[in-house]
Design a protein around this motif. Structure first.
Motif, PDB file in Angstrom:
ATOM      1  N   THR A 549       0.849  -1.183   0.000  1.00 41.27           N
ATOM      2  CA  THR A 549       0.000   0.000   0.000  1.00 41.27           C
ATOM      3  C   THR A 549       0.883   1.229   0.000  1.00 41.27           C
ATOM      4  N   VAL A 550       0.329   2.366  -0.416  1.00 38.86           N
ATOM      5  CA  VAL A 550       1.067   3.626  -0.380  1.00 38.86           C
ATOM      6  C   VAL A 550       0.287   4.624   0.471  1.00 38.86           C
ATOM      7  N   PHE A 551       1.018   5.526   1.062  1.00 40.46           N
ATOM      8  CA  PHE A 551       0.420   6.528   1.942  1.00 40.46           C
ATOM      9  C   PHE A 551       0.394   7.864   1.209  1.00 40.46           C
ATOM     10  N   ALA A 552      -0.802   8.469   1.109  1.00 34.03           N
ATOM     11  CA  ALA A 552      -0.967   9.711   0.343  1.00 34.03           C
ATOM     12  C   ALA A 552      -1.679  10.756   1.196  1.00 34.03           C
ATOM     13  N   PRO A 553      -0.940  11.470   2.047  1.00 37.37           N
ATOM     14  CA  PRO A 553      -1.577  12.482   2.886  1.00 37.37           C
ATOM     15  C   PRO A 553      -1.854  13.768   2.099  1.00 37.37           C
ATOM     16  N   LEU A 554      -2.994  14.388   2.368  1.00 36.10           N
ATOM     17  CA  LEU A 554      -3.334  15.694   1.783  1.00 36.10           C
ATOM     18  C   LEU A 554      -3.279  15.661   0.258  1.00 36.10           C
ATOM     19  N   SER A 555      -4.173  14.896  -0.315  1.00 37.82           N
ATOM     20  CA  SER A 555      -4.178  14.695  -1.767  1.00 37.82           C
ATOM     21  C   SER A 555      -5.257  15.538  -2.441  1.00 37.82           C
ATOM     22  N   ARG A 556      -4.988  15.876  -3.682  1.00 32.54           N
ATOM     23  CA  ARG A 556      -6.002  16.471  -4.549  1.00 32.54           C
ATOM     24  C   ARG A 556      -6.405  15.442  -5.593  1.00 32.54           C
ATOM     25  N   MET A 628       3.618  12.535  -1.058  1.00 29.17           N
ATOM     26  CA  MET A 628       3.820  11.086  -1.139  1.00 29.17           C
ATOM     27  C   MET A 628       5.282  10.717  -1.210  1.00 29.17           C
ATOM     28  N   PHE A 629       6.055  11.550  -1.881  1.00 29.03           N
ATOM     29  CA  PHE A 629       7.451  11.201  -2.114  1.00 29.03           C
ATOM     30  C   PHE A 629       8.355  11.943  -1.136  1.00 29.03           C
ATOM     31  N   THR A 630       8.073  11.664   0.140  1.00 32.53           N
ATOM     32  CA  THR A 630       8.879  12.155   1.249  1.00 32.53           C
ATOM     33  C   THR A 630       9.148  10.985   2.185  1.00 32.53           C
ATOM     34  N   THR A 631      10.187  11.111   2.997  1.00 29.59           N
ATOM     35  CA  THR A 631      10.537  10.037   3.928  1.00 29.59           C
ATOM     36  C   THR A 631       9.416   9.787   4.924  1.00 29.59           C
ATOM     37  N   MET A 632       8.754  10.870   5.351  1.00 35.12           N
ATOM     38  CA  MET A 632       7.665  10.726   6.324  1.00 35.12           C
ATOM     39  C   MET A 632       6.572   9.827   5.781  1.00 35.12           C
ATOM     40  N   ALA A 633       6.145  10.083   4.542  1.00 34.01           N
ATOM     41  CA  ALA A 633       5.083   9.269   3.945  1.00 34.01           C
ATOM     42  C   ALA A 633       5.567   7.845   3.677  1.00 34.01           C
ATOM     43  N   ASP A 634       6.812   7.718   3.259  1.00 32.03           N
ATOM     44  CA  ASP A 634       7.351   6.388   2.952  1.00 32.03           C
ATOM     45  C   ASP A 634       7.448   5.526   4.204  1.00 32.03           C
ATOM     46  N   ASP A 635       7.715   6.146   5.344  1.00 28.98           N
ATOM     47  CA  ASP A 635       7.791   5.397   6.600  1.00 28.98           C
ATOM     48  C   ASP A 635       6.436   4.846   7.012  1.00 28.98           C
ATOM     49  N   MET A 636       5.369   5.497   6.590  1.00 32.35           N
ATOM     50  CA  MET A 636       4.026   5.036   6.945  1.00 32.35           C
ATOM     51  C   MET A 636       3.622   3.800   6.141  1.00 32.35           C
ATOM     52  N   ALA A 637       4.207   3.620   4.991  1.00 29.93           N
ATOM     53  CA  ALA A 637       3.950   2.418   4.171  1.00 29.93           C
ATOM     54  C   ALA A 637       5.307   1.867   3.799  1.00 29.93           C
ATOM     55  N   LEU A 642       8.520   4.750  -1.910  1.00 25.52           N
ATOM     56  CA  LEU A 642       9.794   4.845  -2.614  1.00 25.52           C
ATOM     57  C   LEU A 642       9.822   3.902  -3.811  1.00 25.52           C
ATOM     58  N   LYS A 643       9.253   2.703  -3.650  1.00 30.69           N
ATOM     59  CA  LYS A 643       9.186   1.765  -4.767  1.00 30.69           C
ATOM     60  C   LYS A 643       8.353   2.343  -5.911  1.00 30.69           C
ATOM     61  N   LEU A 644       7.236   2.996  -5.573  1.00 36.16           N
ATOM     62  CA  LEU A 644       6.401   3.604  -6.609  1.00 36.16           C
ATOM     63  C   LEU A 644       7.166   4.703  -7.335  1.00 36.16           C
ATOM     64  N   PHE A 645       7.893   5.514  -6.588  1.00 39.17           N
ATOM     65  CA  PHE A 645       8.698   6.583  -7.200  1.00 39.17           C
ATOM     66  C   PHE A 645       9.720   5.988  -8.167  1.00 39.17           C
ATOM     67  N   SER A 646      10.422   4.946  -7.734  1.00 35.31           N
ATOM     68  CA  SER A 646      11.424   4.308  -8.588  1.00 35.31           C
ATOM     69  C   SER A 646      10.783   3.712  -9.834  1.00 35.31           C
ATOM     70  N   SER A 647       9.628   3.085  -9.665  1.00 35.00           N
ATOM     71  CA  SER A 647       8.948   2.480 -10.808  1.00 35.00           C
ATOM     72  C   SER A 647       8.513   3.533 -11.815  1.00 35.00           C
ATOM     73  N   MET A 648       8.090   4.695 -11.320  1.00 36.98           N
ATOM     74  CA  MET A 648       7.674   5.780 -12.222  1.00 36.98           C
ATOM     75  C   MET A 648       8.867   6.305 -13.016  1.00 36.98           C
ATOM     76  N   ILE A 649       9.988   6.477 -12.330  1.00 36.17           N
ATOM     77  CA  ILE A 649      11.194   6.926 -13.027  1.00 36.17           C
ATOM     78  C   ILE A 649      11.625   5.875 -14.044  1.00 36.17           C
ATOM     79  N   SER A 650      11.554   4.611 -13.641  1.00 37.50           N
ATOM     80  CA  SER A 650      11.928   3.522 -14.544  1.00 37.50           C
ATOM     81  C   SER A 650      11.054   3.508 -15.791  1.00 37.50           C
ATOM     82  N   ALA A 651       9.745   3.745 -15.611  1.00 36.17           N
ATOM     83  CA  ALA A 651       8.825   3.749 -16.754  1.00 36.17           C
ATOM     84  C   ALA A 651       9.147   4.888 -17.713  1.00 36.17           C
ATOM     85  N   LEU A 652       9.435   6.070 -17.163  1.00 41.15           N
ATOM     86  CA  LEU A 652       9.765   7.215 -18.027  1.00 41.15           C
ATOM     87  C   LEU A 652      11.123   7.033 -18.686  1.00 41.15           C
TER      88      LEU A 652
END
Length: 707
Positions: A549-556, A628-637, A642-652
């Motif tokens: 799961t991923v943690f997404a605080p304060l999202s639009r 989402m792409f901060t250490t605080m959010a990553d620690d919650m999940a 961080l894996k999602l961030f890496s996968s997005m960079i990998s896809a691009l």
């Protein structure tokens, strides 16, 4: 044998010796258990056992010194030696009595993990692996004490010899390290290997470090058997010393001991040639030393040979790193690991880098490229504000090696430009490291300083601008995208008008939903309805986090026109049907939906692929949540953001698969106890149990003295 076992066991507990051994062991265990587990909250008892194992240097000699030497002194051994029972059975009876005494405090210690695991996440595997090592260490020490007791009729000499022998076994690991670091010669290598056979602590540390190794267990078992065999031969020689077969038996004893020694060495050496996957097992709760599926998949696809040079003496290698290297070498026939002595080859690194790497650094060489993995990057560190010193918090050996292997097998390294000049949020070091581990280069770019996005750009990253782009800056980005460029866009909430930035989003037909998302389904948020755990849609971008799961605080929310024929949309993260967007965020503490609020569900992250007028395909990954792409959010999940961030960079970057393996944390949530619980457990562990053992021993001793 049973009769001798019962006789010796009763002797230990009818006297004060056995009770004293139990009490001393429980007392030391109680002190360290209270400090490490109850006060500090460490989720493993391995620290306790590693701290009290030195006690064997004192307690084992006291326990074993009378076993055979006193019988010999008072000639009572003649009754045993003339009994119709083999010497081997005599030795085993006495030895098993000693082991039973050792087993009593070991069992008591072994009950503590079952209680501690009720207080939080507990390292059960490490604890019991360490406990086994503690017990086997003690068994070998008992065998040594029993053997030395058989050599003399003096109880004092037997005790002193045992203390010396156990002390040497205790310090031998450090002595071998000193000899290895002093330089490598043939004599030194041979001496270190010989002395390593006497290292009793090193194998215990192996079993306490989270990696259960059959090699360590076999060492204790085989050397214990060898020492007991020597004890048997020592007594056997005395048994027939007055017979005419003395010379013949002496020759037999020496030959038998040599054969047993050769067999012991053969078993231990033979295990070195058995693949680690059959003899070594990761017993950590979060599998720190086990290669991830991503790494295994990458290694299985290797087609060219890779040589990994470790700049260290093999005798002083980093054990954690060596485990990772060994697994990689076993998984792929294209991986070869070589240890290079910095003393014997001080200029070896000259062919790869101009800067001298630290010891234990790695040089990864492929057929075309090579790269240096500095040892300082193998572990992650954090500043302890209590001691104002940096402490190791994680292990990144697998991630650094996987990235280096991917780098030396990649011909073209993609480059990303991170825009600046619009109040963009800076990525934390953890996420910048993920960019590097994904084998992409990055560079900051102030758009006002260039006429266009550089032609070598694989993509642009716009991270949470808090002030609007100028019309010219927005035009430069759109022009780049129209040529088939890629974008990673992370808009943020701001009161300022962002018309030009929103033009970039509109290029893909995407717009931001007014307000902030409030999640109405309790299964999709944490504590506050603004702290979201969105649903993960399956896609190649989200494949690595599909089981988490991923943690997404304060999202639009993101809106888009599904009828747009030139753009193909793939939602990646979505909210539930019960969510809504609260337009008036000044009333953020009120979670009830008002008439002006917008109904969900919402897309928080999506992939947009647009076919340009020139027939190129421009890909954008848009995430309406920069937090989402901060250490605080990553620690919650843990690790999944961080894996999602890496996968997005990998896809691009158009990598076939992501190679950014996150660092594995050594940290596990501490156990938490109330002050009253700590106080009560401390009293029981430090005072009641040891004193109870002493009182029981004193009462039994006193009763027998009166008879």
């Amino acid at each position: 044998m049973i009769a001798i076992y019962k006789r010796d066991l009763k002797a230990f507990f009818h006297s004060f010796v056995g009770w004293l051994f139990v009490a001393a062991t429980l007392f030391m265990m109680g002190i360290y258990f209270t400090v490490f587990n109850m006060l500090a909250g460490y989720p493993t008892i391995s620290y306790v056992l590693q701290s009290i194992v030195f006690l064997f240097i004192i307690t084992i000699p006291i326990l074993t010194m009378r076993s055979l030497s006193e019988d010999r002194k008072y000639k009572t051994d003649q009754l045993i030696l003339t009994a119709p029972v083999s010497v081997g059975r005599i030795v085993m009876g006495k030895y098993l009595a000693l082991v039973t005494v050792l087993a009593i405090p070991t069992i008591v210690i072994g009950l503590t993990p079952l209680a501690l695991m009720q207080a939080g996440e507990f390292q059960l595997g490490i604890s019991y692996s360490s406990l086994l090592g503690f017990f086997l260490y003690g068994c070998l020490a008992l065998a040594i004490g029993l053997f030395l007791s058989s050599l003399t009729e003096s109880v004092v000499i037997a005790a002193v010899l045992t203390i010396v022998a156990l002390f040497l076994g205790y310090i031998m690991s450090g002595l071998c390290s000193i000899l290895s670091s002093s330089g490598t010669t043939l004599f030194t290598d041979i001496l270190v290997k010989i002395l390593d056979c006497l290292d009793m602590v090193g194998r215990f540390d192996m079993l306490s470090g989270g990696y259960f190794q059959i090699e360590a267990v076999a060492y204790y078992v085989t050397f214990t058997a060898f020492v007991l065999f020597c004890t048997t031969q020592s007594i056997q020689k005395r048994r027939y010393s007055v017979s005419g077969r003395g010379i013949r038996l002496g020759a037999y004893s020496v030959s038998a001991v040599l054969v047993m020694a050769a067999l012991t060495i053969a078993v231990n050496l033979g295990l070195n040639y058995v693949p680690d996957q059959y003899t070594s097992f990761d017993v950590t709760a979060n599998k720190i030393y086990t290669l991830t599926d991503d790494t295994k998949e990458m290694l299985s696809g290797l087609t060219e040979d890779i040589t990994i040079y470790v700049l260290a003496e093999e005798a002083s290698k980093d054990e954690d790193l060596d485990k990772t290297l060994t697994q990689m070498e076993n998984l792929s026939g294209h991986i070869q690991v070589e240890y290079i002595s910095p003393v014997a080859n001080p200029k070896f690194y000259y062919n790869y880098t101009s800067e001298e790497p630290t010891d234990n650094s790695l040089i990864v060489e492929g057929s075309v490229n090579s790269t240096v993995v500095d040892y300082n990057t193998i572990y992650t560190y954090e500043l302890n504000y209590t001691s104002y010193s940096y402490e190791i918090t994680g292990y990144d050996g697998e991630g650094q090696l996987a990235s280096a292997i991917a780098y030396v097998t990649t011909e073209d390294i993609p480059k990303f430009y991170i825009t600046t000049g619009h109040g963009e949020l800076e990525f934390e070091e953890t996420f910048l490291n993920a960019l590097t581990k994904e084998n992409v280069t990055y560079e900051e770019l102030a758009l006002y300083t260039v006429d266009e996005i550089p032609a070598d750009a694989q993509g642009v990253i716009i991270n949470a601008p808090t002030s609007d782009f100028s019309a010219e800056d927005a035009d430069k980005v759109i022009a780049y995208l129209e040529q088939g460029g890629n974008a990673f866009l992370l808009p943020t909430y701001t009161q300022e008008s962002m018309d030009n930035f929103e033009r970039i989003l509109d290029y893909y037909g995407v717009a931001l939903v007014d307000g902030m998302i409030v999640e109405g389904d309790r299964n999709y948020y944490y504590q506050s309805p603004y702290y979201l755990f969105p649903e993960i849609a399956y896609d190649e971008v989200t494949e690595r986090i599909a089981d988490g799961t991923v943690f997404a605080p304060l999202s639009r929310g993101l809106s888009y026109d599904e009828e747009e024929s030139s753009v193909y949309y793939t939602p990646l993260l979505t909210t539930s049907d019960a969510s809504f967007s609260k337009v008036d965020i000044s009333d953020a503490g009120n979670y009830t939906k008002s008439a002006e609020d917008i109904d969900g569900p919402f897309v928080i992250a999506l992939k947009a692929e647009k076919t340009t007028d020139g027939g190129e395909v421009s890909q954008a990954l848009i995430v309406a949540n920069e937090s989402m792409f901060t250490t605080m959010a990553d620690d919650m999940a843990p690790g999944y953001n961080l894996k999602l961030f890496s996968s997005m960079i990998s896809a691009l970057a158009e990598h076939e698969q992501s190679v950014a393996i996150p660092a594995k944390s050594f940290e596990i949530s501490s156990l938490i106890f109330s002050a009253q619980t700590v106080y009560l457990v401390g009293i029981v562990a430090i005072f009641i149990l040891p004193i109870g053992a002493l009182i029981a021993g004193f009462i039994i001793w006193l009763k027998r003295r009166k008879k």
